[in-house]
Motif scaffolding. Sequence first.
Motif, PDB file in Angstrom:
ATOM      1  N   MET A   1     -14.370  22.196 -13.213  1.00 42.99           N
ATOM      2  CA  MET A   1     -13.970  22.952 -12.030  1.00 42.99           C
ATOM      3  C   MET A   1     -14.770  22.525 -10.803  1.00 42.99           C
ATOM      4  O   MET A   1     -14.240  22.419  -9.698  1.00 42.99           O
ATOM      5  CB  MET A   1     -14.139  24.450 -12.286  1.00 42.99           C
ATOM      6  CG  MET A   1     -13.098  25.036 -13.231  1.00 42.99           C
ATOM      7  SD  MET A   1     -13.174  26.835 -13.313  1.00 42.99           S
ATOM      8  CE  MET A   1     -14.797  27.070 -13.994  1.00 42.99           C
ATOM      9  N   GLN A   2     -16.054  22.265 -11.017  1.00 41.68           N
ATOM     10  CA  GLN A   2     -16.876  21.816  -9.901  1.00 41.68           C
ATOM     11  C   GLN A   2     -16.411  20.458  -9.383  1.00 41.68           C
ATOM     12  O   GLN A   2     -16.376  20.220  -8.173  1.00 41.68           O
ATOM     13  CB  GLN A   2     -18.336  21.742 -10.329  1.00 41.68           C
ATOM     14  CG  GLN A   2     -19.295  21.447  -9.176  1.00 41.68           C
ATOM     15  CD  GLN A   2     -20.740  21.555  -9.611  1.00 41.68           C
ATOM     16  OE1 GLN A   2     -21.035  21.722 -10.792  1.00 41.68           O
ATOM     17  NE2 GLN A   2     -21.641  21.459  -8.664  1.00 41.68           N
ATOM     18  N   ASP A   3     -16.023  19.571 -10.289  1.00 41.69           N
ATOM     19  CA  ASP A   3     -15.499  18.279  -9.858  1.00 41.69           C
ATOM     20  C   ASP A   3     -14.205  18.452  -9.070  1.00 41.69           C
ATOM     21  O   ASP A   3     -13.982  17.756  -8.059  1.00 41.69           O
ATOM     22  CB  ASP A   3     -15.259  17.377 -11.074  1.00 41.69           C
ATOM     23  CG  ASP A   3     -16.568  16.932 -11.724  1.00 41.69           C
ATOM     24  OD1 ASP A   3     -17.607  16.994 -11.033  1.00 41.69           O
ATOM     25  OD2 ASP A   3     -16.546  16.542 -12.900  1.00 41.69           O
ATOM     26  N   GLN A   4     -13.347  19.367  -9.518  1.00 43.17           N
ATOM     27  CA  GLN A   4     -12.106  19.599  -8.786  1.00 43.17           C
ATOM     28  C   GLN A   4     -12.364  20.143  -7.381  1.00 43.17           C
ATOM     29  O   GLN A   4     -11.756  19.697  -6.399  1.00 43.17           O
ATOM     30  CB  GLN A   4     -11.209  20.560  -9.579  1.00 43.17           C
ATOM     31  CG  GLN A   4     -10.613  19.958 -10.838  1.00 43.17           C
ATOM     32  CD  GLN A   4      -9.676  20.939 -11.541  1.00 43.17           C
ATOM     33  OE1 GLN A   4      -9.544  22.098 -11.135  1.00 43.17           O
ATOM     34  NE2 GLN A   4      -9.039  20.476 -12.601  1.00 43.17           N
ATOM     35  N   TRP A   5     -13.293  21.116  -7.274  1.00 35.51           N
ATOM     36  CA  TRP A   5     -13.619  21.647  -5.949  1.00 35.51           C
ATOM     37  C   TRP A   5     -14.273  20.573  -5.082  1.00 35.51           C
ATOM     38  O   TRP A   5     -14.066  20.536  -3.853  1.00 35.51           O
ATOM     39  CB  TRP A   5     -14.544  22.847  -6.075  1.00 35.51           C
ATOM     40  CG  TRP A   5     -13.842  24.119  -6.424  1.00 35.51           C
ATOM     41  CD1 TRP A   5     -13.936  24.823  -7.588  1.00 35.51           C
ATOM     42  CD2 TRP A   5     -12.922  24.833  -5.604  1.00 35.51           C
ATOM     43  NE1 TRP A   5     -13.141  25.933  -7.560  1.00 35.51           N
ATOM     44  CE2 TRP A   5     -12.500  25.972  -6.335  1.00 35.51           C
ATOM     45  CE3 TRP A   5     -12.402  24.639  -4.325  1.00 35.51           C
ATOM     46  CZ2 TRP A   5     -11.598  26.890  -5.826  1.00 35.51           C
ATOM     47  CZ3 TRP A   5     -11.498  25.558  -3.821  1.00 35.51           C
ATOM     48  CH2 TRP A   5     -11.105  26.666  -4.559  1.00 35.51           C
ATOM     49  N   CYS A   6     -15.070  19.693  -5.679  1.00 39.01           N
ATOM     50  CA  CYS A   6     -15.673  18.592  -4.911  1.00 39.01           C
ATOM     51  C   CYS A   6     -14.596  17.667  -4.366  1.00 39.01           C
ATOM     52  O   CYS A   6     -14.653  17.231  -3.208  1.00 39.01           O
ATOM     53  CB  CYS A   6     -16.654  17.811  -5.785  1.00 39.01           C
ATOM     54  SG  CYS A   6     -18.215  18.672  -6.086  1.00 39.01           S
TER      55      CYS A   6
END
Length: 453
Positions: A413-418
């Motif tokens: 999820m953090q990669d997607q938000w990044c």
Amino acid sequence: MRSLYGFLLTAGFFLLTVAPAEGGLTCKEGHSGPTYESMQTVFDRKPFRPSVNLSNPTVTNISFTLYAVLGVYWHHEFLMWDPEECDGVTKISLPVKDLWTPDIIVYEFVDDDVSQNCPYVYINHTGHIRYDRMLRIVSACNLEIFTFPFDIQNCSLTFGSYMHTIKDVRVFPALSFEEISGNSKRYLQASGEWELVVIQGDAGILKFGIDEWDVITFWVVIKRRPMLYVVNLLIPSSFLMIIDILSFYLPPHSVDRASFKMTLILGYTVFLLIMNDLLPSTANGTPIIGIYFSVCLALMVISLVETVVITNVLHHNSMKFRDVPRWVRVLVLGYIARLICYAQPEDEPKDTPKSDSTGPCVTQPCAPAQTPTINGHGVLTTLPSDIPELKQICQDLSLMRSHLTSLQKGSEMQDQWCHVGYIMDFLLFRIYLLLITLYAMVIICMWCIWFTQ
């Protein structure tokens, strides 16, 4: 609003032409030129217009050179003599206070005349009088400064009699308008902030009620030399804007980009306060350069807001382990990413633990394990066992598995938000760069248009 502009006029003359008076001036033997006694009658007639027949108008010729001398020529019908009778004298000078002079004024004049008067006039034997004087004119000119500092102004100077109508005084140019323009350019080609483009003229009639006045209007076309404002206004502003553009290359996830942009905004505000005196204060409308500075400041503020938003996307939402909404994935990760040619890196394959039905650890609570044993004949058998240590190990492994699974999900999820944050950052940066480029092209085009005129 009409602004005041000062012009110093040089080379102006009053010229009057009249028919010779009956008998004219007399010259005595042994005297060079007309005698004072013969001119005393003329001096006594100073309050009257020098015309034998008052129905004939007095012709006045006007010529001026910008930054030079105002010259007026007129013809005095009573000041004529025969040079052969006066020892060949064709030109004399007399005090201007003893002669009638045309009441020529500049209609745009808005201030007191503080220039020094010339006390004498030159008189030709034909009755033509030349009166040269320096005249400092402060005139009203409607300034158009929308294109400041690349502006071109067109100011008018209207010369005519104040009291005498067209029946009494006629006004004509003493020189052609091309000659007046050429003489003025020689004086003004290297002086001051303004550059003379051309001087045009037009003779006409000014009407007030039933009376008419003969006037000459000179159109003075000047353009501003913009180098001072380019060096002190446009170039420093451009440098600050370039630094603000380069600040987008700072990684928003590891550098405090917001503090850097706030420092730039503070510096730009101080720059505008210091350079405020260079901008024209009295004019119609707002110059485009003022709009340019305001928009540049607004763009810097928008870039700061964009940095705050991107920082929030990269750190706030990802730390809360929120899933990226589907519409955000479709709009941002799909369409906008392809629009700005954003290459999303491929995710590396990750080893995920799989459940094994034969293993002791599953996601469900551990079932009683079987303990393998060997009987007396050497055959492997399993016996049910209820050992507490084994159950504890199974529970710990299950917790570790769930924790690793949550970490993996949070990382995804953090990669997607990044990726969402980087895509929005690239998009807003390109929009910001496009706006700055358009403003720069407008300024450059205006400068080119001014330079070719």
